[in-house]
Each structure stands twice: as structure tokens, then as C-alpha cells.
Design a protein around this motif. Structure first.
Motif, short mmCIF file in Angstrom:
data_model
loop_
_atom_site.label_atom_id
_atom_site.label_comp_id
_atom_site.label_asym_id
_atom_site.label_seq_id
_atom_site.Cartn_x
_atom_site.Cartn_y
_atom_site.Cartn_z
N PRO A 167 53.04 34.17 45.75
CA PRO A 167 53.53 35.36 45.93
C PRO A 167 52.49 36.39 46.31
CG PRO A 167 54.35 34.53 43.82
CD PRO A 167 53.37 33.31 44.54
N ASP A 168 52.81 37.47 46.84
CA ASP A 168 51.92 38.44 47.50
C ASP A 168 50.78 38.71 46.38
OD1 ASP A 168 53.42 38.26 49.58
OD2 ASP A 168 54.43 40.15 49.27
N ARG A 169 51.06 39.06 45.16
CA ARG A 169 49.95 39.52 44.25
C ARG A 169 49.06 38.44 43.96
NH1 ARG A 169 51.50 41.47 38.20
NH2 ARG A 169 51.97 39.15 38.09
N GLU A 170 49.74 37.37 43.80
CA GLU A 170 48.48 36.05 43.60
C GLU A 170 47.80 36.03 44.74
OE1 GLU A 170 50.40 32.75 42.11
OE2 GLU A 170 51.64 33.91 40.53
N ARG A 171 48.18 36.17 45.81
CA ARG A 171 47.44 35.90 47.10
C ARG A 171 46.33 36.95 47.15
NH1 ARG A 171 52.12 35.07 50.12
NH2 ARG A 171 51.78 37.17 51.25
N ALA A 172 46.76 38.25 46.92
CA ALA A 172 45.86 39.43 47.00
C ALA A 172 44.90 39.16 45.76
CB ALA A 172 46.50 40.57 46.28
N ILE A 173 45.05 38.63 44.68
CA ILE A 173 44.21 38.43 43.60
C ILE A 173 42.96 37.44 44.07
CG2 ILE A 173 43.77 37.28 41.31
CD1 ILE A 173 46.17 38.68 40.54
N LEU A 174 43.28 36.13 44.79
CA LEU A 174 42.56 35.09 45.34
C LEU A 174 41.74 35.72 46.21
CD1 LEU A 174 44.78 32.11 45.51
CD2 LEU A 174 43.09 32.46 43.78
N THR A 194 34.85 41.02 40.78
CA THR A 194 34.86 40.51 39.57
C THR A 194 36.42 40.77 39.06
OG1 THR A 194 34.33 42.66 38.30
CG2 THR A 194 32.47 41.20 39.04
N GLN A 195 36.57 39.98 37.95
CA GLN A 195 38.14 40.31 37.46
C GLN A 195 38.31 41.76 36.76
OE1 GLN A 195 38.79 37.29 34.32
NE2 GLN A 195 38.25 35.59 35.73
N LYS A 196 37.22 42.32 36.17
CA LYS A 196 37.36 43.63 36.19
C LYS A 196 37.84 44.55 37.09
CE LYS A 196 34.80 47.49 33.20
NZ LYS A 196 33.83 47.74 32.75
N GLU A 197 37.04 44.27 38.32
CA GLU A 197 37.21 45.25 39.60
C GLU A 197 38.61 44.95 39.90
OE1 GLU A 197 32.60 45.34 41.13
OE2 GLU A 197 33.89 43.87 41.75
N ILE A 198 39.05 43.70 40.08
CA ILE A 198 40.52 43.67 40.41
C ILE A 198 41.64 44.23 39.45
CG2 ILE A 198 42.03 41.59 40.85
CD1 ILE A 198 39.59 39.90 41.43
N GLN A 211 42.04 43.21 32.58
CA GLN A 211 41.10 42.02 33.05
C GLN A 211 41.63 40.53 32.37
OE1 GLN A 211 37.10 42.42 32.02
NE2 GLN A 211 36.48 40.12 32.33
N MET A 212 42.14 40.82 31.11
CA MET A 212 42.89 39.44 30.70
C MET A 212 43.88 39.02 31.35
SD MET A 212 42.41 37.50 28.12
CE MET A 212 41.39 38.22 26.99
N HIS A 213 44.67 40.00 31.66
CA HIS A 213 45.88 39.40 32.81
C HIS A 213 45.41 38.77 33.83
CE1 HIS A 213 50.33 40.59 34.13
NE2 HIS A 213 49.97 39.45 34.11
N ILE A 214 44.48 39.43 34.58
CA ILE A 214 44.02 38.90 35.85
C ILE A 214 43.41 37.53 35.55
CG2 ILE A 214 42.11 39.17 37.58
CD1 ILE A 214 44.19 41.07 37.91
#
Length: 292
Positions: free
Chosen positions: A242-249, A258-262, A270-273
Motif C-alpha cells: 500500500p502507498d502508506r507502507e511504501r512511504a514509511i519504508l 527516525t520513527q518519531k519523525e515519520i 511512533q508506536m504505530h509506525i
């Protein structure tokens, strides 16, 4: 039994003038220089002992005694033959050992009925053992004897053709001169590289690379090569996300965020990320391994 004692048993004595141009006489000259025996003594003692050896039963104590005496009294032959290889001083001990083996073989094979002096018979056997030793030990990598001999023939043919043509001969010209196929010439040329080996720490001869050792020019496997293969295999799998997961990667591994910045950029915790990344990576790893 010394040569002098054996001579007394034979009952011969005398002084000969020797010609050092003959290997047989040169061998006897060595005995004279060492003060062990004259030329006539060496020849007559050996002849008498060989005649005695013929009538003894092999394996008996007396047979072994006469045989050993023959070997010891003719060791000068080995030393004389070894002079031909005096340029290999570091191997002289080994040369003398293999030469002694040749002398032993000559003693066991010699028959007085051959009509030749023992030194004349023995020298080819002794020198042959020495040459065999060099053939078996001089090459850095062992190659078949056929290729060892072909290397020598090819070197001679190369020199002759270079003189005739005023240039280095081609493979085809070497093959024609030697009467072999071009494939055999190429095989011999490759095998010739195994004759000598240099340390990889030795400096190269390349003028443009002065001070560079061969070890610094050896190729190594690129550690990033496996990463390229993995990225190529992952590309179609990432395209299916999915687009969101590709964006996170992309933000995590492409932009090194960092996960916090994402989480702040996407408006989620951050926990969700962290959970999304873990789930996505597990899915990609499973798909990748299953396809392998």
C-alpha cells in the motif's frame, strides 16, 4: 670396507694419468685428489667386487656387504655428477641424496658382461635421477610431464622463430613449427605460468603503479553485490505494498528518518509506525525467502 682394503684383496696397484675431459676419468681423478685410490685401483676394485657379487646369493649377509661396499666406494660418481648443478647450491644436499639413489640403482642393474666400465654405465642413471628430481620439484605447481617437456620445446621454437621472423611468433606459427595443434600450444603457454611463482607481497613491475604490491591489485568480492541482488528481488514486492507502507519504508530507509519523525510527518504515533514497519518487513522477508 675401504677402497684401499678392497684393493689389497684384489691385489692390484698402480698409478694412472687421467684425462679430466672424460666423466669416467674425472670421477677417478676425484678419488686421486681425495687420496683414496688411484684410477686403476678404483676400476679394478669395482670390477672385482662386481664379479664377486655375481656368485653370491642375493639377500645373504655377504651379498649385502659387498653391495654396500660397492656403493660406498663409488660415491665419488655422485659428487662428480652433482657438480653439473653447482648453481643450485641450496639444493645440493637433496641432489646428493637422489644421486645416491641413482648409484644404488646402477649397482643393482650393472652386469660386467656389458663390456663397459661401471662409471660409464652408472653416470646416465645418476644424472637421470637428479634431472627427475628437478622436474618433480622445480615447478611451483605440478603439471603433467607432457606439458613440462612441451614448454621446453616451445621455448626453443619461440627463440628460433623470433630470430627468423624478427618478431614474436604467433600461436599458429608455433603450432606449425612443433607439429601440434594451436590448442596444445595455448595449453602449454598456460602451463608455463606454473613454473615459477612470486609472492603477492612483491612489488609489481608496472611503471605506472610503482610501489604497489600484487596483493593490493587482487580483486575481491564487492560486499555491496549481495545488496544489489536483494534490492532487485525486493523491487516488485515493494511495488505491491500500500502507498502508506511504501512511504514509511522510503522515509525510514531512503531518507534515514527516525520513527518519531515519520510519525510526526504522517500524523500518527511512533508506536504505530513501529508496528507498521515490523509488519511490512516481516511480509517482505517472508515473500523474499519463499521465492528463493
Amino acid at each position: 670396507m675401504s677402497v684401499q682394503l678392497a684393493h689389497q684383496q684384489v691385489g692390484a696397484k698402480g698409478d694412472d694419468v687421467v684425462d679430466s675431459s672424460s666423466s669416467e676419468d674425472a670421477y677417478c681423478l676425484d678419488a686421486l685428489v681425495e687420496g683414496r685410490a688411484t684410477t686403476a685401483e678404483v676400476r679394478q676394485v669395482s670390477k672385482a667386487m662386481f664379479e664377486r657379487l655375481e656368485v653370491l646369493e642375493e639377500g645373504t649377509e655377504e651379498y649385502q656387504y659387498v653391495r654396500n661396499t660397492l656403493i660406498e666406494s663409488n660415491m665419488t660418481l655422485v659428487r662428480f655428477a652433482a657438480r653439473r648443478f653447482s648453481h643450485r647450491a641450496d639444493q645440493m644436499e637433496d641432489i646428493l641424496q637422489v644421486g645416491t639413489i641413482g648409484l644404488i640403482k646402477a649397482v643393482d642393474r650393472f652386469d660386467p658382461a656389458y663390456g663397459v666400465e661401471f662409471p660409464t654405465f652408472a653416470m646416465p642413471t645418476i644424472i637421470g635421477e637428479m634431472k627427475r628430481f628437478f622436474r618433480d620439484t622445480s615447478w611451483s605447481v605440478r603439471v603433467p610431464r607432457r606439458l613440462q617437456e612441451l614448454r621446453i620445446d616451445m621455448a626453443k621454437a619461440t627463440d628460433a622463430l623470433a630470430a627468423e621472423l624478427d618478431r614474436a611468433p604467433t600461436v599458429a606459427e608455433l603450432a606449425e613449427r612443433l607439429g601440434i595443434s594451436e590448442e596444445e600450444v595455448l595449453e602449454a603457454q598456460v602451463a608455463a605460468n606454473a613454473y615459477t611463482a612470486s609472492s603477492i607481497d612483491a612489488q609489481s613491475d608496472d611503471e605506472d603503479e610503482e610501489g604497489t604490491s600484487w596483493i593490493q591489485r587482487l580483486g575481491v568480492e564487492d560486499p555491496a553485490l549481495e545488496g544489489v541482488e536483494n534490492l532487485t528481488a525486493l523491487k516488485p514486492l515493494i511495488a505491491e505494498l500500500p502507498d502508506r507502507e511504501r512511504a514509511i519504508l522510503s522515509m525510514r530507509f531512503g531518507s534515514d528518518m527516525t520513527q518519531k519523525e515519520i510519525g510526526e510527518k504522517l500524523g500518527i504515533s511512533q508506536m504505530h509506525i513501529s508496528r507498521l514497519l515490523s509488519r511490512t518487513l516481516t511480509r517482505l522477508r517472508t515473500r523474499l525467502l519463499s521465492e528463493v
